[in-house]
Structures are given as structure tokens and as C-alpha cells.
Design an enzyme around this catalytic site. Structure first.
Site, short mmCIF file in Angstrom:
data_model
loop_
_atom_site.label_atom_id
_atom_site.label_comp_id
_atom_site.label_asym_id
_atom_site.label_seq_id
_atom_site.Cartn_x
_atom_site.Cartn_y
_atom_site.Cartn_z
N ASP A 256 -4.50 72.24 -5.93
CA ASP A 256 -4.82 72.49 -4.52
C ASP A 256 -4.03 71.52 -3.62
O ASP A 256 -4.22 70.30 -3.71
CB ASP A 256 -6.34 72.29 -4.37
N ASP A 319 -9.70 79.50 3.03
CA ASP A 319 -10.94 79.68 2.27
C ASP A 319 -11.76 80.86 2.79
O ASP A 319 -12.07 80.93 3.98
CB ASP A 319 -11.79 78.42 2.38
C1 GAL Z 1 -10.02 73.85 -0.57
C2 GAL Z 1 -9.85 75.06 -1.46
C3 GAL Z 1 -11.23 75.47 -1.94
C4 GAL Z 1 -11.87 74.31 -2.68
C5 GAL Z 1 -11.86 73.05 -1.82
C6 GAL Z 1 -12.30 71.84 -2.62
O1 GAL Z 1 -8.76 73.46 -0.12
O2 GAL Z 1 -9.23 76.10 -0.76
O3 GAL Z 1 -11.14 76.62 -2.76
O4 GAL Z 1 -11.16 74.11 -3.87
O5 GAL Z 1 -10.59 72.78 -1.32
O6 GAL Z 1 -12.30 70.66 -1.85
#
Ligand code: GAL
Length: 516
Positions: A256, A319
Site C-alpha cells: 500500500d 477506498d
Molecule cells: C488504505 C487502503 C485500505 C487499507 C488502509 C490501511 O490506504 O486503501 O485498503 O489498507 O490503507 O491503513
């Protein structure tokens, strides 16, 4: 293994009872029929693995236990446990396609299905299916929660439909300057190896437990110094971390972007690709198959290059849990965007529109609030699952596995809908029509048939029409409602059902008189 068998037996019983209770309670709302008590083998027809690597595949199969499993033409380096249906061992060294004849028998009947095991460089030949903890646990996730989810994947019957991955998201590592003693402490050991926080006492034992059930498991990191929730990331330690994740026994990495913004020089494609090229290469060098789930929200049109840098899937949007709705709930907007990239999905690399948020699920804007039943209507939930399946999206549920209810399982566990998602041809549906009122998706399938989704975007029932000329079809066509698993008859030149508000009709269309 005993524990796994017990889970499988209890699992089907629990699934059967939940389904029966549901049919009694809400007869008109449930679309997926109860699976028959005779064995029915589900899951993908094609499965990729790299030569010489550890191999694990639990044959998804519904039906009253005990079921005895048998396989013909299984490569000699693999074994099938006849009681659990778990195939394990070492993938053959010789590349190529091994066509295995699976067989499942119980006292009431028998089912057969062919599984093509493709040994080569490409894994993820069909979209991943499973569960991810993020929208249920956020920063509270523990080893125990993950084990509970894995057990529930078996006992709910989800694994019998092909759900396989139990994935840990952010917040398993340690957090710099944490006040919570559970999350505090040295971030890495003196050799630089990343350390889990106190809520994960033994990662290798956790993955071993999940594997003993025949399931797989994923972990999460960021190419930046910190993850999105501010935990230790992999920047500067990529090789060490790739090795650690593989040696712990993980089968997937969600990588990520998060704080990599501070590292990247700019937003050029080259800079966007860099961390994924690095991690993609490192994962390929590990002695086990690790699926790479890229998460960088679609930057730089990632669908154009995600596969080249080693991704097996890539998030195409922000998200879903933060997506604002309008007249329609947020998942529709995510789907409308994701659907435009159909050309770029295929075996080994999939567009990822984020998780399936139904059932009892947390709130991404108020992460400490307890999970609540989804506010989506039943029709919207069937639409959600239909869109994800037509778009060949990873089917990753992210609601609470310890609060699975009959309706949620009815949406998640329809073998014919899942077959559309997992079809070996690996085409993502293209958009036939998108207006303010209608959304129509068409997905070609390996057997020459076509899956069609007719989505009503309005709040009144609406007749939605698909003409063969628009779908590239000729002659009379047989139509089958995949949700209800019912043949609807032969249609001469179009199909125009009435679709409920925010609902879907999803069908499979096959030439009535195939050309010879
Ligand atoms: C976001 C991601 C989510 C989750 C989150 C965790 O950037 O898109 O799916 O993983 O971080 O902090």
C-alpha cells in the site's frame, strides 16, 4: 488435520442450517437456492503455481459430509487428502498444464470436475477470493481474530464455494511512538527483521494454522517508511521483508503506497512503478508463491502497467469504505470507474475495486465504532456481488466473519455467480450501456456463452432491454438466471426483464443452436 475435518463437517451442517433458517424467514428475498446435499465441486477450473514451490489447494465442495475426495492424474509430487479434499505437496518442476479429474462422493451421490493446474510463472490465474480484516477490525486486529475468521471461513461454508484467502491488513506491525503498549517497542530486531506487535505472538504458527485448514493467508506492508495507519513500513528493508513474509508462510502481500509519497521524487510513471518493480521482483524470487496485491488507488493509470511490474491485482480507486454515495450508494461509483478498465484485466492480473462491504461491517470514518449491519438494501447487495463477479474482481469480503448471517451468505455463496467471476477465460465485462437509469455489463466466458448483468439505477421497477445485436449474438439464445439457477427458456432476439429498484438481473446466455 483432525481439526480441519471437524471444521468441514460442522461447517456444512452450520451452513445448511443457516440457509434453511433463512429460507424460512425471508422466502421472497433470497435468490440463491440451497445447495444440494449431494456433492457439488466448486471453485476455479484453472489454478496457477510456480514450479517446485509449496502447493496448497482445498477443493471447494458443497454437500453433506462425510465426502470422500479422489483425483486422477494428479502430479506425483502432490497428494490429496481423501477426507478433507486438501491437495498439498510440492508443485512439479516441469512446466505445463496438468489436467486433474476431481471426484467427490458421499452417500447420496457424486460430482466430478476438471481442474487444470498450470505450472509456470503466472499465479493468480483467476481473481483471489477470501476475506480481509480491514473494514471489521482496523487497528484492533489480533492473531485470535484472524484464526476466528479462518475457522469461520470453513464453518460458514464459504470455503466450500472457493473463498480461500484470510488476509491481514494494516496494523499487525509495531508503531513508532505508540502509546498503546501492545503496539510499542523496537520496530525491528538487531538484524533488521520486522517485528509483529504483541497482538501477533507467532506469525509462523498463525500461517501454519490457516494452512492446516487448507486456506491461504495474506499480509500487508507499505513501500514507504510508514503504513497508512502509521505502523512500520518496508522502505529500505524491502528484501528483508519479502524474505520474512515468505518465510513466515504468507501467500499474498498487499503493498500500500501510503507514505511512499515522501520518498517518490514526483508522480511520474517511473516513480510510481519503482517500489512495485522492486517488491514484485523480490516476491518472485522467494521459494513460495506470493500474490502481489498492489494498492495505490489507481495513480498513473496503474491498470496499464500493474501486470508488468509484477502485480496480480491493483486497486483502481480510493477506498470503497470512504466513497461518498449520492442517489446511489458509494460502491456504484467505484464500479462505474472500475468497469472502464476492462481491457486491462486478465489471467494473472486483475482490476481491484476494493472489498465487499456487506454483512456486519465497521465504519471507515469512525473506526472505533462497533460494526453494524450494512445499510445496503438486499437488491443493492445482489447488485454489488453481480458487478464484482462480472468485472472479474477479487471477491474479498471484509465484513465480520463472526457475525455472518444467512442473507450475507446467500449473497456471497452462489456457485453460478462465482463461476462467472472465476471463469478461466479471465475477461472483465465491458460496458454495453451506462445511463443515469441503466447499467449493462457483458462478460464473455470460456465456453462461448456470455454473462449479462442488467442493473436498474433508479428507484422504480424498470424494464431493461438487451438486444442480441448489441451483445454481438446471433440466432436464438438460451437464457439462465444465475442467481436463481433457473433456465428461463429460449429467446429469439432480445431479453427485456423488469429489474427491481437498485437491483439486478444476471443471466448466462448460450447459443440455442451452436454453429458447427
Ligand atoms: C488504505 C487502503 C485500505 C487499507 C488502509 C490501511 O490506504 O486503501 O485498503 O489498507 O490503507 O491503513
Amino acid at each position: 488435520m483432525l481439526r480441519a475435518t471437524r471444521h468441514a463437517v460442522l461447517g456444512f451442517a452450520a451452513f445448511f442450517l443457516t440457509f434453511c433458517a433463512a429460507v424460512a424467514q425471508q422466502p421472497s428475498d433470497l435468490r440463491t437456492p440451497l445447495p444440494p446435499p449431494t456433492p457439488h465441486i466448486n471453485g476455479p477450473e484453472v489454478y496457477g503455481a510456480r514450479p517446485g514451490h509449496p502447493f496448497l489447494y482445498r477443493v471447494p465442495c458443497t454437500g453433506t459430509r462425510p465426502i470422500v475426495f479422489h483425483a486422477r492424474h494428479l502430479p506425483a509430487s502432490l497428494q490429496l487428502d481423501p477426507k478433507t479434499g486438501i491437495i498439498s505437496g510440492t508443485a512439479p518442476e516441469k512446466r505445463g498444464t496438468y489436467t486433474v479429474a476431481l471426484d467427490a462422493t458421499n452417500s447420496l451421490g457424486r460430482d466430478r470436475r476438471t481442474l487444470r493446474i498450470v505450472i509456470g510463472d503466472t499465479i493468480g490465474l483467476t481473481p483471489q477470493m477470501g476475506w480481509n480484516d480491514w473494514y471489521s477490525y482496523y487497528s484492533r486486529i489480533t492473531d485470535e481474530d484472524v484464526r476466528t475468521a479462518a475457522e469461520a471461513m470453513i464453518s460458514s461454508g464459504m470455503a466450500d464455494f472457493g473463498y480461500q484467502f484470510v488476509d491481514i491488513d494494516d496494523c499487525w506491525a509495531r508503531k513508532p511512538n505508540a502509546h498503546d503498549p501492545d503496539l510499542a517497542g523496537e520496530l525491528r530486531d538487531p538484524q533488521g527483521n520486522i517485528l509483529p506487535n504483541a497482538r501477533f505472538p507467532d506469525m509462523a504458527a498463525l500461517t501454519a494454522f490457516i494452512h492446516s485448514l487448507g486456506l491461504k493467508t495474506g499480509i500487508y506492508s507499505s513501500p514507504g517508511p510508514l503504513t497508512c495507519a502509521g505502523f512500520e513500513g518496508s522502505y529500505g528493508n524491502e528484501a528483508r521483508d519479502a524474505k520474512q513474509f515468505a518465510s513466515w508462510g504468507f501467500d499474498l502481500l498487499k503493498y500500500d503506497w501510503c507514505s511512499y509519497t515522501r520518498v517518490a521524487k514526483d508522480k511520474s510513471i517511473e516513480e510510481l512503478e519503482k517500489p512495485y518493480i522492486k517488491m514484485g521482483g523480490l516476491l518472485k524470487d522467494q521459494p513460495r508463491d506470493v500474490v502481489l496485491n498492489m494498492c495505490q488507488y489507481g495513480m498513473g493509470d496503474v491498470w496499464n502497467w500493474g501486470r508488468e511490474v509484477g502485480g496480480n491485482s491493483w486497486r483502481t480507486t480510493g477506498d470503497l469504505g470512504l466513497q461518498a454515495g449520492s442517489a446511489l450508494p458509494g460502491f456504484y461509483n467505484i464500479a462505474f470507474a472500475n468497469a472502464t478498465h476492462s481491457q486491462d484485466a486478465g489471467p494473472g492480473g486483475w482490476n481491484d475495486p476494493d472489498y465487499i462491504l456487506i454483512g456486519t461491517v465497521g465504519n471507515a470514518r469512525d473506526q472505533n465504532a462497533p460494526g453494524k449491519p450494512t445499510s445496503l438494501t438486499h437488491e443493492e447487495q445482489y447488485s454489488y456481488m453481480s458487478m464484482w463477479s462480472l468485472m472479474a474482481a477479487p471477491l474479498i469480503f471484509s465484513g465480520q466473519m463472526d457475525h455472518l448471517d444467512a442473507f450475507t451468505l446467500n449473497v456471497l455463496c452462489n456457485s453460478e455467480v462465482i463461476d462467472v467471476d472465476q471463469d478461466p477465460l479471465g475477461k472483465q465485462a465491458s460496458i454495453v450501456r451506462k445511463t443515469d437509469e441503466e447499467f449493462v455489463l457483458r462478460k464473455p466466458l470460456e465456453d462461448g456463452s456470455v454473462a449479462l448483468g442488467l442493473f436498474n439505477l433508479t428507484t422504480s421497477p424498470r424494464s431493461i432491454s438487451a438486444d442480441w445485436s448489441q451483445l454481438g449474438l446471433q440466432g436464438s439464445q438460451k437464457i439462465r438466471d444465475v442467481w436463481r439457477q433457473r433456465d428461463l427458456g429460449v429467446f429469439a432476439q432480445n431479453y427485456s426483464p423488469v429489474v427491481p429498484p437498485h437491483g439486478v438481473i444476471m443471466v448466462r446466455i448460450t447459443a440455442a443452436h451452436p454453429a458447427h
